[in-house]
Design a protein around this motif. Structure first.
Motif, PDB file in Angstrom:
ATOM      1  N   PHE A  23       0.836  -1.203   0.000  1.00  0.00           N
ATOM      2  CA  PHE A  23       0.000   0.000   0.000  1.00  0.00           C
ATOM      3  C   PHE A  23       0.874   1.258   0.000  1.00  0.00           C
ATOM      4  N   LEU A  24       1.894   1.279   0.873  1.00  0.00           N
ATOM      5  CA  LEU A  24       2.790   2.454   0.910  1.00  0.00           C
ATOM      6  C   LEU A  24       3.517   2.612  -0.423  1.00  0.00           C
ATOM      7  N   PHE A  25       3.912   1.489  -1.007  1.00  0.00           N
ATOM      8  CA  PHE A  25       4.570   1.539  -2.324  1.00  0.00           C
ATOM      9  C   PHE A  25       3.664   2.258  -3.326  1.00  0.00           C
ATOM     10  N   ALA A  26       2.388   1.879  -3.327  1.00  0.00           N
ATOM     11  CA  ALA A  26       1.442   2.523  -4.258  1.00  0.00           C
ATOM     12  C   ALA A  26       1.236   3.989  -3.901  1.00  0.00           C
ATOM     13  N   VAL A  27       1.160   4.288  -2.614  1.00  0.00           N
ATOM     14  CA  VAL A  27       0.965   5.689  -2.180  1.00  0.00           C
ATOM     15  C   VAL A  27       2.091   6.570  -2.719  1.00  0.00           C
ATOM     16  N   ILE A  28       3.324   6.061  -2.678  1.00  0.00           N
ATOM     17  CA  ILE A  28       4.470   6.867  -3.141  1.00  0.00           C
ATOM     18  C   ILE A  28       4.593   6.830  -4.666  1.00  0.00           C
ATOM     19  N   MET A  29       4.619   5.624  -5.233  1.00  0.00           N
ATOM     20  CA  MET A  29       4.951   5.486  -6.658  1.00  0.00           C
ATOM     21  C   MET A  29       3.890   6.096  -7.572  1.00  0.00           C
ATOM     22  N   LEU A  30       2.629   6.008  -7.168  1.00  0.00           N
ATOM     23  CA  LEU A  30       1.554   6.498  -8.048  1.00  0.00           C
ATOM     24  C   LEU A  30       1.136   7.926  -7.727  1.00  0.00           C
ATOM     25  N   ALA A  31       1.709   8.506  -6.687  1.00  0.00           N
ATOM     26  CA  ALA A  31       1.306   9.873  -6.325  1.00  0.00           C
ATOM     27  C   ALA A  31       1.702  10.853  -7.426  1.00  0.00           C
ATOM     28  N   ARG A  32       0.845  11.810  -7.651  1.00  0.00           N
ATOM     29  CA  ARG A  32       1.151  12.904  -8.564  1.00  0.00           C
ATOM     30  C   ARG A  32       0.785  14.205  -7.853  1.00  0.00           C
ATOM     31  N   GLU A  33       1.376  15.293  -8.336  1.00  0.00           N
ATOM     32  CA  GLU A  33       1.227  16.562  -7.607  1.00  0.00           C
ATOM     33  C   GLU A  33      -0.221  16.981  -7.444  1.00  0.00           C
ATOM     34  N   LYS A  34      -1.085  16.589  -8.381  1.00  0.00           N
ATOM     35  CA  LYS A  34      -2.481  17.033  -8.281  1.00  0.00           C
ATOM     36  C   LYS A  34      -3.196  16.428  -7.066  1.00  0.00           C
ATOM     37  N   ALA A  35      -2.638  15.369  -6.499  1.00  0.00           N
ATOM     38  CA  ALA A  35      -3.248  14.790  -5.294  1.00  0.00           C
ATOM     39  C   ALA A  35      -2.745  15.450  -4.009  1.00  0.00           C
ATOM     40  N   LEU A  36      -1.754  16.309  -4.137  1.00  0.00           N
ATOM     41  CA  LEU A  36      -1.182  16.985  -2.960  1.00  0.00           C
ATOM     42  C   LEU A  36      -2.055  18.203  -2.670  1.00  0.00           C
ATOM     43  N   THR A  37      -2.804  18.143  -1.601  1.00  0.00           N
ATOM     44  CA  THR A  37      -3.786  19.225  -1.380  1.00  0.00           C
ATOM     45  C   THR A  37      -3.362  20.232  -0.323  1.00  0.00           C
ATOM     46  N   GLU A  38      -2.529  19.832   0.650  1.00  0.00           N
ATOM     47  CA  GLU A  38      -2.171  20.775   1.709  1.00  0.00           C
ATOM     48  C   GLU A  38      -0.728  20.554   2.142  1.00  0.00           C
ATOM     49  N   THR A  39      -0.064  21.665   2.458  1.00  0.00           N
ATOM     50  CA  THR A  39       1.329  21.636   2.906  1.00  0.00           C
ATOM     51  C   THR A  39       1.425  22.438   4.201  1.00  0.00           C
ATOM     52  N   TYR A  40       1.923  21.807   5.247  1.00  0.00           N
ATOM     53  CA  TYR A  40       2.036  22.473   6.553  1.00  0.00           C
ATOM     54  C   TYR A  40       3.498  22.561   6.982  1.00  0.00           C
ATOM     55  N   VAL A  41       3.886  23.715   7.485  1.00  0.00           N
ATOM     56  CA  VAL A  41       5.187  23.867   8.138  1.00  0.00           C
ATOM     57  C   VAL A  41       4.940  24.381   9.548  1.00  0.00           C
ATOM     58  N   ARG A  42       5.508  23.711  10.509  1.00  0.00           N
ATOM     59  CA  ARG A  42       5.343  24.040  11.935  1.00  0.00           C
ATOM     60  C   ARG A  42       3.857  24.259  12.263  1.00  0.00           C
ATOM     61  N   GLY A  43       3.046  23.349  11.749  1.00  0.00           N
ATOM     62  CA  GLY A  43       1.623  23.353  12.066  1.00  0.00           C
ATOM     63  C   GLY A  43       0.791  24.352  11.299  1.00  0.00           C
ATOM     64  N   ARG A  44       1.439  25.186  10.492  1.00  0.00           N
ATOM     65  CA  ARG A  44       0.709  26.228   9.770  1.00  0.00           C
ATOM     66  C   ARG A  44       0.541  25.836   8.307  1.00  0.00           C
ATOM     67  N   LYS A  45      -0.687  25.969   7.821  1.00  0.00           N
ATOM     68  CA  LYS A  45      -0.948  25.613   6.417  1.00  0.00           C
ATOM     69  C   LYS A  45      -0.419  26.728   5.511  1.00  0.00           C
ATOM     70  N   LEU A  46       0.411  26.361   4.540  1.00  0.00           N
ATOM     71  CA  LEU A  46       1.011  27.361   3.659  1.00  0.00           C
ATOM     72  C   LEU A  46       0.117  27.584   2.428  1.00  0.00           C
ATOM     73  N   GLU A  47       0.218  28.793   1.907  1.00  0.00           N
ATOM     74  CA  GLU A  47      -0.585  29.119   0.725  1.00  0.00           C
ATOM     75  C   GLU A  47       0.319  29.536  -0.427  1.00  0.00           C
ATOM     76  N   THR A  48      -0.089  29.219  -1.626  1.00  0.00           N
ATOM     77  CA  THR A  48       0.605  29.726  -2.791  1.00  0.00           C
ATOM     78  C   THR A  48       0.191  31.185  -2.991  1.00  0.00           C
ATOM     79  N   SER A  49       0.844  31.882  -3.912  1.00  0.00           N
ATOM     80  CA  SER A  49       0.560  33.313  -4.083  1.00  0.00           C
ATOM     81  C   SER A  49      -0.856  33.545  -4.589  1.00  0.00           C
ATOM     82  N   THR A  50      -1.484  32.494  -5.102  1.00  0.00           N
ATOM     83  CA  THR A  50      -2.860  32.651  -5.579  1.00  0.00           C
ATOM     84  C   THR A  50      -3.862  32.050  -4.588  1.00  0.00           C
TER      85      THR A  50
END
Ligand code: GUN
Ligand code: ZN
Length: 480
Positions: free
Chosen positions: A450-477
């Motif tokens: 399962f982890l193999f599939a989670v990593i190998m098949l992941a594409r950027e469009k499935a990445l929905t949120e990025t947190y640093v030190r607990g804070r959700k980061l936003e793109t310029s848009t």
């Protein structure tokens, strides 16, 4: 206090890559508890959430995966718009024909500002919470990069690219030796947290970054060694390229040895840059030093990197892109050097670390030594990297390479909460595969596949949120 509920994988503790499998933590219905300072106070199964957290705000990332933020230990800021570059050859042609002219465009302030905004957007969009960044030669571009990272709360280590010699195509990127040292010192004084207490909480740091030995001279290396010695105990970093292109005669490695008359390429960064590998200055190696590529190292070079605590930024996408060969995984691991992952964006054409790990898996399962007619020679080096080793290489090994393992890289209690959310519902193929894939009856095989599939098949469009030190980061848009 916030509880993030989701499907969690991380590499717990402080293992070597060879111990990553034993340290794989997996909670199918998991909880990551983060306090108001962004520090992890608990991680485990939702069903075992301690009562003290029961009243905390819960963010239910239903059906999504929570992984530690990706650490990219080698990427080139002034190549933000160079992913398509066709240089008509390998490394040195590509630099000369495409990269030096492209990087020169950041001389324009407007272009440099737009590049910095785009750069930070791309890192956030790719879930890269921490990056070791080869910077621009132009101080105004570096200021834009540091300002943008600071304002958006992104972790970076970056430094202006130093060039004091080289072909005409790079003339705008070159400075005198005195200016190279002055500008590097000014960048450290301006952007590096020199105070120890400030450093403990800082998100942005400075590195000393000679482009590679062919871009500088023995006197520049001597002066950089002195400069690094001044700032080493303040947590300043060092990074450069090593043993990337092995084309006989005219490639990077042979050219470096011919110009410096040294026994090994690493010697040039180790203070032994005079003919015959005589000592001419101080070493640039150490636990905050990262050598990109290191594909064609001798055993002695690997041993010296291990001895000094120097890490490798392994960049398999770039090595395919520029025909640089394949890092010998088993031999490099056996040497004891920490191997982290790098996109080498600009030479790599991929920002998204799971896809770089995907290439990492493919090049090592394809490793053959020597390349010959027999596809299975007796010293076949093919190996099937375990998904836990891939996850380790893309997260905790990167934190280790940046000497930030005490603060980030996994979900151990007390670390700062850098994590990403991968939501399969955002990409049908991913979702369908993970739902319908064969599930072994054996729980360990089931977890690993399962982890193999989670990593190998992941594409950027499935990445929905990025947190640093607990804070959700936003793109310029705005939010992704
Ligand atoms: N060696 C010197 N400069 C570079 C660069 O920009 N990219 C890569 N991949 N290797 C280099
Ligand atoms: Zn590079």
């Amino acid at each position: 206090m916030t509880v993030h509920r989701g499907h969690i994988f991380h590499i717990a503790g402080s293992p070597l890559v060879t111990e990553a499998v034993a340290n794989l933590a997996h909670y199918q219905d998991g909880a990551l508890v983060v306090d108001d300072k962004g520090v992890i106070t608990w991680c485990g199964s939702w069903s075992e959430l301690p009562a003290e957290f029961a009243t905390a705000t819960t963010v239910d990332h239903h059906g999504a995966f929570l992984l530690p933020g990706f650490v990219d230990t080698h990427m080139h800021f002034p190549q933000v718009w160079c992913g398509d570059s066709y240089g008509g050859g390998q490394l040195l042609e590509w630099l000369n024909n495409c990269i030096f002219p492209s990087e020169s465009k950041l001389q324009d302030r407007g272009y440099a500002k737009a590049a910095a905004v785009e750069w930070v957007d791309r890192m956030i969009a790719a879930g890269t919470t921490n990056g070791l960044i080869f910077g621009s030669a132009f101080p105004h571009a570096q200021d834009f990069l540091f300002e943008e990272a600071r304002d958006r709360g992104l972790r970076i280590v970056a430094g202006r690219g130093i060039q004091t010699t080289g072909p005409d195509s790079g003339h705008l990127l070159m400075t005198s030796e005195a200016d190279a040292i002055r500008l590097t010192r000014e960048e450290i004084e301006k952007w590096h947290p020199l105070d120890a207490e400030e450093r403990r909480h800082a998100l942005q740091f400075v590195a000393i970054v000679p482009r590679f030995s062919l871009s500088v001279t023995p006197t520049t290396l001597a002066a950089l060694g002195d400069l690094y010695d001044e700032y080493r105990d303040k947590g300043v970093y060092f990074t450069s390229h090593l043993n990337e292109n092995a084309r006989p005669g005219t490639g990077e490695i042979d050219s470096t040895k011919a110009v410096y008359q040294v026994d090994s390429y690493l010697d040039t960064y180790d203070g032994k840059f005079l003919p015959g590998s005589k000592v001419g200055g101080k070493t640039l190696l150490g636990p905050r030093s990262v050598m990109a590529h290191s594909v064609h190292c001798t055993d002695a070079e690997l041993a010296r990197m291990a001895e000094t605590g120097t890490s490798i930024a392994h960049c398999p996408v770039s090595q395919l892109f520029l025909g640089s060969g394949t890092l010998p995984w088993k031999r490099t691991v056996a040497s004891g050097v920490n191997i982290a992952i790098g996109s080498d964006w600009g030479a790599g054409d991929e920002w998204f670390i799971p896809q770089v790990l995907n290439s990492c898996f493919k090049v090592h399962i394809s490793e053959r030594q020597p390349v010959g007619i027999d596809p299975y020679p007796s010293d076949d080096q093919s190996l099937s990297l375990h998904p836990a080793e891939l996850l380790f290489t893309g997260t905790l090994a990167g934190a280790r390479a940046l000497a930030l393992e005490d603060r980030t890289g996994n979900f151990d209690i007390g670390k700062e909460a850098d994590f990403v959310v991968l939501d399969p519902s955002k990409w049908d193929m991913y979702d369908q595969t993970l739902t319908r894939m064969h599930q072994s009856d054996d729980p360990t095989t089931r977890r690993d596949a399962f982890l193999f599939a989670v990593i190998m098949l992941a594409r950027e469009k499935a990445l929905t949120e990025t947190y640093v030190r607990g804070r959700k980061l936003e793109t310029s848009t705005g939010p992704k």
